[in-house]
Structure formats: structure tokens, C-alpha cells
Design a protein around this motif. Structure first.
Motif, PDB file in Angstrom:
ATOM      1  N   ARG A 156       0.841  -1.211   0.000  1.00  0.00           N
ATOM      2  CA  ARG A 156       0.000   0.000   0.000  1.00  0.00           C
ATOM      3  C   ARG A 156       0.879   1.265   0.000  1.00  0.00           C
ATOM      4  O   ARG A 156       0.651   2.186  -0.787  1.00  0.00           O
ATOM      5  N   THR A 187      -7.324   2.361   9.115  1.00  0.00           N
ATOM      6  CA  THR A 187      -7.582   3.642   9.797  1.00  0.00           C
ATOM      7  C   THR A 187      -6.490   4.632   9.405  1.00  0.00           C
ATOM      8  O   THR A 187      -5.622   4.991  10.214  1.00  0.00           O
ATOM      9  N   ALA A 218      -1.360   4.338  -1.353  1.00  0.00           N
ATOM     10  CA  ALA A 218      -2.749   3.853  -1.350  1.00  0.00           C
ATOM     11  C   ALA A 218      -3.682   4.872  -0.708  1.00  0.00           C
ATOM     12  O   ALA A 218      -4.821   5.056  -1.159  1.00  0.00           O
TER      13      ALA A 218
HETATM   14  S1  SF4 Z   1      -1.990   5.414   5.368  1.00  0.00           S
HETATM   15 FE1  SF4 Z   1      -3.554   3.851   5.427  1.00  0.00          FE
HETATM   16  S2  SF4 Z   1      -3.065   2.442   3.762  1.00  0.00           S
HETATM   17 FE2  SF4 Z   1      -1.265   3.709   4.118  1.00  0.00          FE
HETATM   18  S3  SF4 Z   1      -0.008   2.508   5.511  1.00  0.00           S
HETATM   19 FE3  SF4 Z   1      -1.255   3.875   6.750  1.00  0.00          FE
HETATM   20  S4  SF4 Z   1      -3.101   2.701   7.291  1.00  0.00           S
HETATM   21 FE4  SF4 Z   1      -2.066   1.642   5.589  1.00  0.00          FE
END
Ligand code: SF4
Length: 361
Positions: A147, A198, A210
Motif C-alpha cells: 500500500r 484507519t 494507497a
Molecule cells: S496510510 Fe492507510 S493504507 Fe497507508 S499505511 Fe497507513 S493505514 Fe495503511
């Protein structure tokens, strides 16, 4: 000179502030970290904590574990599953005592020479207990960093794991290796969850692909697993003079060293009773007559599911011999719980003990 990286610093600060309390975190000595990492494979933290505390009370040092009887180790592990972990721990403890005088080696490569210690566990131990900068790449880390960096390859592919290991290696060198690895795993377990992460509380959000591109639903990419087969198993609760016959599985088998009721997989052409009679004869040399079914229990393993039917049995003829097991034993029902059993068999024992009305055989 080490140049701090913003997201690494955020991660470490977040971990120090938000980490959950775990018994092995308050005293990260190598033995505790080793036991915890072996238990945590495929298992949730909340499940592991009582097992960890019990295990350390029973085997407080690597020497005590090396000296222990494998049956006691398996009994302590009973219900935690993946019993090869317990057998390997026991074997490895003996090696650590014999080869290194009870001191677990600190180096990543050397740790991997021990039974049951693969790259993941070795990285966790060397970084947490010895502060060596080796990145851990587990399921949480794969999810967080595919992500974070926007990697759209299937995380089941070994090359994704290898790529992340390479990509994370320079960053862990700029950090406290223990906080870095534990921080990522903690982040994956508590914020960057498989669904609905979150992001608003995440220390990585400023640089996360992401989050910025709204791709948390599509990352990580993970191919579907093949459907899990279902096996029907029938076993005998064979009675003689108020005792029940149990078999110790061969050390080399899955669930090796654990005890079970004799029986096996049902063939398409036979009834459950026929399965019990055939399997008991093959495994023990006893010809039995199947009486009533006591219970049926279900259990799911990683690669298959079972429904286990247990039938009371009466001996017709023969003398018991361990044809397919390491040992056979007649045992009073109230003593069954002194032996280590796999979870599905434990469920049968619970049913037997709750009824505790031996049939008139
Ligand atoms: S921002 Fe969201 S998707 Fe990116 S690492 Fe943190 S919790 Fe995961």
C-alpha cells in the motif's frame, strides 16, 4: 552518518507511543523473543499471551526446555496448533544448549540453521533481541508496504517478499531495528488492517500511495486460494475394563507426538461404521464392533477441514499392536487430559468427560 528518514522517524515515534503491552516486549531477552515469535506464527497475539505465560512458567530457560520431555512440551502447546513448531523448538533448544552453551546465536544466518527458524523468525529475533538491522517481511509488512509504495503484484509471489526485503533493508539501518520491525507489524495489526484501514491515525499517511490515491481497497493484490477440501473421519472409542485405547502419532507425521483415537478417513464406498472397523483393524490389529455414535465434531486446518465422527466400540478379537503409530495406551477417561491431543480429539474428550457414562460394554 545516518540521515533520518521522515516516515521512519514517524513510525518509530508512533510505535513507542501506541504499542500494545505484551509480556515479551517488557523483557526482550532472546529466549522470550524466540518463544513468542514461534507462537505468533499464524496465531493472534491475544491467543498467544496465555500460552506464552504458561510456557515460560513451565520452561523458564532454554536449558529447562532442552531437558524437558517432548510430551510435556506438546501438552503445554496443546490447542495452539501447528505442532511442528513445538517439536522444532524442543529440538532447537537441545542444539542451542549443546552447541552454544544455552546462548541463542545473534546472527540472521546462524539463527536459520536451527530447526523451525525460517527467514521471518530469524529476522524478528535478530532485530528485536540483538538489534541487528534485518527487516521482517510477514503478512502485515506485505500489506503495509504494498500500500505504502503502491506495489500491484500478487503478494503470494515469493518475489514480492524478496523485493520488499531489499527495499526495506536500507531504511531499517537508519532506525532502531526492533522498533522499526515491531512498529510495522503493529501498524499492520492495528491500523493498516486488510479492510477499512484507519489511515487518519497512521504515521505513514503523508507518504502513503494507497491513501493518497484512494487505493486501499485494491491493495494489496492477493490471488484467491484454491478451495479447501473437506474430509470425513471416523474414529473408535474402544473400551476395555473401563479404559479407552489411544494411539500416539508417529513423530514424522503431521501432529506427530500427539495422541488420538484410532480411526481414519472414510472411503466413498463405505459407511462410517465400516470405516471405523477397517481403520481400527489396520492400525491396532483389533477387530471391533461399532456401537452408537458418541459425537461428531468439526475442525479446520490450514489446508483442509474435517468432520470427525466418534463411535463407541466393543472388542471382538485380537491383541492390540501399534501398526501405524509409535505407541498404544489404555487409559481411564478421567486421565485423558494428561496427554497432548490435537484440538478435534480434545473436543471428543470434552464430550466423553461431560457424559462420563461409559456404555455397558
Ligand atoms: S496510510 Fe492507510 S493504507 Fe497507508 S499505511 Fe497507513 S493505514 Fe495503511
Amino acid at each position: 552518518m545516518i540521515v533520518p528518514v521522515a516516515w521512519v522517524t514517524s513510525l518509530e515515534n508512533w510505535f513507542q507511543k501506541h504499542q500494545r503491552l505484551m509480556p515479551w516486549r517488557s523483557n526482550p531477552n532472546p529466549y522470550y523473543v524466540w518463544i513468542s515469535e514461534m507462537m505468533l506464527q499464524q496465531t493472534q497475539v491475544d491467543t498467544v499471551i496465555p500460552y506464552f505465560n504458561r510456557f515460560l512458567t513451565r520452561f523458564p530457560t532454554v536449558e529447562s526446555l532442552a531437558r524437558a520431555d517432548l510430551q510435556d512440551v506438546l501438552k503445554c502447546w496443546e490447542g495452539l496448533g501447528y505442532y511442528s513448531r513445538a517439536r522444532n523448538l524442543h529440538k532447537a533448544a537441545k542444539i542451542v544448549v549443546e552447541k552454544w552453551g544455552g546462548m541463542l546465536p545473534s546472527e540472521y544466518e546462524e539463527l536459520q540453521t536451527l530447526p523451525g527458524l525460517g527467514p521471518y523468525c530469524a529476522a524478528a529475533i535478530t532485530s528485536i533481541a540483538f538489534l541487528n538491522p534485518i527487516p521482517v517481511v510477514d503478512g502485515n509488512v506485505l500489506r503495509v508496504f504494498t500500500r505504502f509504495w503502491g506495489i500491484f503484484e500478487d503478494i503470494r509471489l515469493p518475489k514480492v517478499r524478496e523485493t520488499l526485503f531489499e527495499q526495506l533493508s536500507p531504511f531499517i539501518k537508519t532506525a532502531n531495528p526492533s522498533h522499526f520491525n515491531q512498529g510495522i507489524m503493529e501498524l499492520g495489526a492495528t491500523l493498516c488492517k486488510p479492510t477499512s484501514p484507519t489511515c487518519k491515525n497512521c504515521p505513514l499517511k503523508a507518504d502513503c500511495f494507497a491513501h493518497k490515491e484512494n487505493k486501499t481497497d485494491t491493495l494489496p493484490v492477493k490471488s484467491k486460494k484454491a478451495p479447501v477440501p473437506h474430509h470425513v473421519i471416523a474414529v473408535g472409542i474402544i473400551w476395555k475394563k473401563g479404559k479407552i485405547l489411544v494411539a500416539k502419532r508417529k513423530e514424522t507425521q503431521m501432529l506427530g507426538g500427539l495422541w488420538e483415537f484410532p480411526g481414519g478417513k472414510k472411503k466413498a464406498t463405505e459407511s462410517l461404521s465400516e470405516t471405523v472397523e477397517r481403520e481400527v483393524l489396520e492400525e491396532t490389529g483389533l477387530a471391533v464392533k461399532v456401537k452408537n455414535e458418541h459425537c461428531a465434531v468439526k475442525h479446520t486446518y490450514t489446508h483442509f477441514k474435517i468432520t470427525l465422527h466418534a463411535f463407541h466400540c466393543e472388542i471382538l478379537s485380537g491383541k492390540e499392536q501399534p501398526h501405524c503409530s509409535d505407541e498404544l495406551k489404555w487409559i481411564l477417561p478421567q486421565n485423558l487430559e494428561t496427554l497432548p491431543f490435537p484440538t478435534a480429539n480434545k473436543k471428543i474428550i470434552t464430550e466423553i468427560l461431560s457424559s462420563l457414562q461409559s456404555p455397558n460394554l
